[in-house]
Design a protein around this motif. Structure first.
Motif, PDB file in Angstrom:
ATOM      1  N   LEU A 282       0.685  -1.275   0.054  1.00 47.98           N
ATOM      2  CA  LEU A 282       0.129  -0.050   0.097  1.00 47.98           C
ATOM      3  C   LEU A 282       0.863   1.420   0.128  1.00 47.98           C
ATOM      4  O   LEU A 282       0.315   2.366  -0.082  1.00 47.98           O
ATOM      5  CB  LEU A 282      -1.110  -0.085   1.359  1.00 47.98           C
ATOM      6  N   SER A 283       2.183   1.294  -0.060  1.00 48.42           N
ATOM      7  CA  SER A 283       3.074   2.398  -0.232  1.00 48.42           C
ATOM      8  C   SER A 283       3.328   2.551  -1.558  1.00 48.42           C
ATOM      9  O   SER A 283       3.690   3.503  -1.973  1.00 48.42           O
ATOM     10  CB  SER A 283       4.219   2.029   0.454  1.00 48.42           C
ATOM     11  N   ARG A 284       2.868   1.565  -2.464  1.00 48.86           N
ATOM     12  CA  ARG A 284       3.281   1.766  -3.930  1.00 48.86           C
ATOM     13  C   ARG A 284       1.961   1.506  -4.740  1.00 48.86           C
ATOM     14  O   ARG A 284       2.042   2.161  -6.054  1.00 48.86           O
ATOM     15  CB  ARG A 284       4.065   0.475  -4.309  1.00 48.86           C
ATOM     16  N   VAL A 285       0.755   1.060  -3.974  1.00 52.93           N
ATOM     17  CA  VAL A 285      -0.539   1.190  -4.972  1.00 52.93           C
ATOM     18  C   VAL A 285      -1.591   1.871  -3.958  1.00 52.93           C
ATOM     19  O   VAL A 285      -1.477   1.919  -2.722  1.00 52.93           O
ATOM     20  CB  VAL A 285      -1.096  -0.052  -5.338  1.00 52.93           C
ATOM     21  N   THR A 286      -2.600   2.523  -4.731  1.00 48.72           N
ATOM     22  CA  THR A 286      -3.326   3.318  -3.585  1.00 48.72           C
ATOM     23  C   THR A 286      -4.672   2.212  -3.174  1.00 48.72           C
ATOM     24  O   THR A 286      -4.608   1.192  -3.956  1.00 48.72           O
ATOM     25  CB  THR A 286      -4.234   4.295  -4.739  1.00 48.72           C
ATOM     26  N   GLU A 287      -5.308   2.661  -2.278  1.00 51.11           N
ATOM     27  CA  GLU A 287      -6.401   1.718  -1.783  1.00 51.11           C
ATOM     28  C   GLU A 287      -7.219   1.329  -2.824  1.00 51.11           C
ATOM     29  O   GLU A 287      -7.893   0.182  -3.113  1.00 51.11           O
ATOM     30  CB  GLU A 287      -7.096   2.209  -0.610  1.00 51.11           C
ATOM     31  N   GLU A 288      -7.618   2.413  -3.869  1.00 48.38           N
ATOM     32  CA  GLU A 288      -8.583   1.874  -5.053  1.00 48.38           C
ATOM     33  C   GLU A 288      -8.004   1.155  -5.889  1.00 48.38           C
ATOM     34  O   GLU A 288      -8.829  -0.015  -6.314  1.00 48.38           O
ATOM     35  CB  GLU A 288      -8.765   3.412  -5.736  1.00 48.38           C
ATOM     36  N   GLU A 289      -6.873   1.229  -5.926  1.00 51.15           N
ATOM     37  CA  GLU A 289      -5.960   0.241  -7.123  1.00 51.15           C
ATOM     38  C   GLU A 289      -5.938  -1.262  -6.447  1.00 51.15           C
ATOM     39  O   GLU A 289      -5.989  -2.190  -6.970  1.00 51.15           O
ATOM     40  CB  GLU A 289      -4.443   0.467  -7.358  1.00 51.15           C
ATOM     41  N   ALA A 290      -5.760  -1.271  -4.940  1.00 50.03           N
ATOM     42  CA  ALA A 290      -5.630  -2.496  -4.432  1.00 50.03           C
ATOM     43  C   ALA A 290      -7.133  -3.177  -4.438  1.00 50.03           C
ATOM     44  O   ALA A 290      -7.357  -4.413  -4.774  1.00 50.03           O
ATOM     45  CB  ALA A 290      -5.408  -2.257  -2.776  1.00 50.03           C
ATOM     46  N   LEU A 291      -8.150  -2.479  -4.411  1.00 50.63           N
ATOM     47  CA  LEU A 291      -9.509  -2.721  -4.420  1.00 50.63           C
ATOM     48  C   LEU A 291      -9.753  -3.579  -5.845  1.00 50.63           C
ATOM     49  O   LEU A 291     -10.351  -4.700  -6.028  1.00 50.63           O
ATOM     50  CB  LEU A 291     -10.412  -1.657  -4.050  1.00 50.63           C
ATOM     51  N   ASP A 292      -9.313  -3.080  -6.659  1.00 52.41           N
ATOM     52  CA  ASP A 292      -9.360  -3.465  -8.338  1.00 52.41           C
ATOM     53  C   ASP A 292      -8.702  -4.702  -8.465  1.00 52.41           C
ATOM     54  O   ASP A 292      -9.288  -5.377  -9.214  1.00 52.41           O
ATOM     55  CB  ASP A 292      -8.811  -2.185  -9.169  1.00 52.41           C
ATOM     56  N   ILE A 293      -7.614  -4.646  -7.611  1.00 50.36           N
ATOM     57  CA  ILE A 293      -6.641  -6.106  -7.797  1.00 50.36           C
ATOM     58  C   ILE A 293      -7.587  -7.307  -7.395  1.00 50.36           C
ATOM     59  O   ILE A 293      -7.792  -8.308  -7.958  1.00 50.36           O
ATOM     60  CB  ILE A 293      -5.436  -5.881  -7.016  1.00 50.36           C
ATOM     61  N   ILE A 294      -8.167  -7.003  -6.039  1.00 51.58           N
ATOM     62  CA  ILE A 294      -9.013  -8.060  -5.566  1.00 51.58           C
ATOM     63  C   ILE A 294     -10.326  -8.212  -6.433  1.00 51.58           C
ATOM     64  O   ILE A 294     -10.550  -9.560  -6.538  1.00 51.58           O
ATOM     65  CB  ILE A 294      -9.402  -7.552  -3.942  1.00 51.58           C
ATOM     66  N   LYS A 295     -11.109  -7.205  -6.842  1.00 47.77           N
ATOM     67  CA  LYS A 295     -12.248  -7.522  -7.365  1.00 47.77           C
ATOM     68  C   LYS A 295     -12.071  -8.259  -8.915  1.00 47.77           C
ATOM     69  O   LYS A 295     -12.805  -9.060  -9.066  1.00 47.77           O
ATOM     70  CB  LYS A 295     -12.728  -6.228  -7.808  1.00 47.77           C
ATOM     71  N   SER A 296     -10.844  -7.936  -9.411  1.00 51.45           N
ATOM     72  CA  SER A 296     -10.456  -8.487 -10.566  1.00 51.45           C
ATOM     73  C   SER A 296     -10.093 -10.047 -10.356  1.00 51.45           C
ATOM     74  O   SER A 296     -10.675 -10.780 -11.268  1.00 51.45           O
ATOM     75  CB  SER A 296      -9.145  -8.026 -11.234  1.00 51.45           C
ATOM     76  N   ASP A 297      -9.492 -10.256  -9.210  1.00 47.97           N
ATOM     77  CA  ASP A 297      -9.465 -11.715  -8.899  1.00 47.97           C
ATOM     78  C   ASP A 297     -10.481 -12.451  -8.839  1.00 47.97           C
ATOM     79  O   ASP A 297     -10.760 -13.536  -9.119  1.00 47.97           O
ATOM     80  CB  ASP A 297      -8.440 -11.923  -7.617  1.00 47.97           C
ATOM     81  N   LEU A 298     -11.531 -11.948  -8.084  1.00 47.75           N
ATOM     82  CA  LEU A 298     -12.847 -12.387  -8.024  1.00 47.75           C
ATOM     83  C   LEU A 298     -13.389 -12.472  -9.231  1.00 47.75           C
ATOM     84  O   LEU A 298     -14.430 -13.712  -9.230  1.00 47.75           O
ATOM     85  CB  LEU A 298     -13.677 -11.638  -6.892  1.00 47.75           C
ATOM     86  N   GLU A 299     -13.383 -11.460  -9.870  1.00 48.48           N
ATOM     87  CA  GLU A 299     -14.247 -11.818 -11.338  1.00 48.48           C
ATOM     88  C   GLU A 299     -13.617 -12.830 -12.035  1.00 48.48           C
ATOM     89  O   GLU A 299     -14.346 -13.780 -12.753  1.00 48.48           O
ATOM     90  CB  GLU A 299     -14.023 -10.564 -12.256  1.00 48.48           C
ATOM     91  N   LYS A 300     -12.282 -13.085 -11.925  1.00 52.15           N
ATOM     92  CA  LYS A 300     -11.643 -14.023 -13.041  1.00 52.15           C
ATOM     93  C   LYS A 300     -12.058 -15.563 -12.234  1.00 52.15           C
ATOM     94  O   LYS A 300     -11.917 -16.411 -13.152  1.00 52.15           O
ATOM     95  CB  LYS A 300     -10.285 -13.785 -12.860  1.00 52.15           C
ATOM     96  N   GLY A 301     -12.224 -15.503 -10.937  1.00 48.87           N
ATOM     97  CA  GLY A 301     -12.518 -16.700 -10.526  1.00 48.87           C
ATOM     98  C   GLY A 301     -13.795 -17.116 -10.756  1.00 48.87           C
ATOM     99  O   GLY A 301     -14.435 -18.269 -10.065  1.00 48.87           O
ATOM    100  N   GLY A 302     -14.876 -16.232 -11.442  1.00 50.80           N
ATOM    101  CA  GLY A 302     -16.176 -16.402 -11.344  1.00 50.80           C
ATOM    102  C   GLY A 302     -17.048 -16.192 -10.115  1.00 50.80           C
ATOM    103  O   GLY A 302     -18.159 -17.096 -10.047  1.00 50.80           O
ATOM    104  N   VAL A 303     -16.563 -15.834  -9.285  1.00 53.08           N
ATOM    105  CA  VAL A 303     -17.262 -15.531  -8.007  1.00 53.08           C
ATOM    106  C   VAL A 303     -17.955 -14.204  -7.657  1.00 53.08           C
ATOM    107  O   VAL A 303     -18.556 -13.933  -6.681  1.00 53.08           O
ATOM    108  CB  VAL A 303     -16.350 -16.043  -6.651  1.00 53.08           C
ATOM    109  N   LEU A 304     -17.487 -13.159  -8.375  1.00 51.58           N
ATOM    110  CA  LEU A 304     -18.188 -11.828  -8.383  1.00 51.58           C
ATOM    111  C   LEU A 304     -18.929 -11.394  -9.437  1.00 51.58           C
ATOM    112  O   LEU A 304     -18.472 -11.618 -10.645  1.00 51.58           O
ATOM    113  CB  LEU A 304     -16.962 -10.863  -8.181  1.00 51.58           C
TER     114      LEU A 304
END
Length: 304
Positions: A282-304
């Motif tokens: 979180l020193s290198r990415v914003t919280e919004e970017e971190a949220l996008d990373i997680i949401k992207s993972d969930l979407e790729k996994g077909g659970v979001l």
């Protein structure tokens, strides 16, 4: 039948910003939060554990906070049982269970289950409890140096448990391997910051705790005696010498900052060995970017 929601696990060192981030994540994915903090289960341990207050939850339900009196025992087995119940309740609402906290052993036990260590023995515990922490830790270093290196020398609860297991079985606690197959499908994230920034945040947190009344909170807990689990928690055990007139407040505060940095290092060490966790700085990415990373993972996994 709709597929059950996987767990989303948000771990990381103390003061990394897990609490505020987890609320944003819960809103973004429609989740509810289960605290994985071994001390936030206790009522009255508010300032020292940096427990979230009701006015900061922004309507997101939080579980496993303020559920036990400070003088009552609460084991990792109790945590797993309570967390399992909370997960079922959250899934019944078709929401994501978010496991959030820094107690690595609790998180691993929830995800993989407990090892086959023997149950507690009151007689052995009673005898060990009469001995000093220094003596007990020195003994532990001789019989189980691997486990001793992972815990704080003042963590009587875990030291005594490790010695108890050795006396009952003749085997070091570190030899009891935890199961390798997860009990739950999960998406794991370790949130951290660059060392300089993390240490500044730790110092700021401790200064804030003192201003908010950590010393007074510690004094209130003394009504239960000094042998309760609370006084193994960071913050309270460092304030005791000041309250007892054995050190200055300035020295107590510096000691707390130092021990908190040491604790953060141990959290890094533990999670470097954990499988299935993506590290996000979180020193290198914003919280919004971190949220996008997680949401992207969930979407790729077909659970979001």
């Amino acid at each position: 039948m709709e597929k059950q929601k996987p767990l989303i696990v948000i771990a990381g060192p103390t003061a990394a910003g897990k609490t505020d981030f987890s609320i944003k994540l819960a809103k973004a994915v429609d989740g509810e939060i289960i605290s994985a903090d071994s001390m936030q289960v206790y009522r009255g341990l508010d300032i020292g554990t940096d427990k979230i207050s009701p006015d900061r939850t922004e309507g997101i339900p939080h579980y496993l906070i303020n559920i036990v009196s400070p003088d009552k025992p609460f084991s990792v087995g109790d945590f797993v049982a309570e967390a399992d119940r909370a997960i079922r309740k959250i899934r019944e609402k078709n929401k994501f269970p978010l496991i959030v906290g820094g107690t690595a052993f609790y998180i691993r036990a929830l995800l993989y289950g407990l090892s086959s260590v023997p149950p507690a023995d009151k007689a052995i515990r009673g005898r060990l409890n009469k001995l000093s922490s220094e003596y007990l830790y020195d003994r532990l270093k001789k019989i189980d140096p691997q486990y001793a290196s992972r815990i704080h020398p003042g963590d009587r609860k875990r030291i005594i448990r490790a010695l108890e297991v050795y006396e009952l079985t003749g085997k070091p606690l570190s030899s009891f391997k935890l199961p390798e197959k997860p009990r739950y499908e999960f998406y794991g994230y370790f949130l951290y910051r660059d060392r300089g920034e993390l240490y500044r945040r730790i110092n700021d947190r401790v200064d804030s705790q003192i201003k908010r009344g950590l010393v007074e909170e510690t004094k209130k807990l003394l009504v239960y005696g000094k042998n309760i689990t609370a006084f193994q928690a960071l913050g309270y055990k460092e304030m005791l010498p000041y309250i007892e007139g054995k050190t200055t407040l300035e020295d107590a505060v510096e000691n707390l900052k130092r021990r908190t940095r040491q604790f953060a290092k141990r959290q890094f060490t533990w999670f470097r060995k954990e499988k299935g966790f993506k590290w996000i700085n979180l020193s290198r990415v914003t919280e919004e970017e971190a949220l996008d990373i997680i949401k992207s993972d969930l979407e790729k996994g077909g659970v979001l």
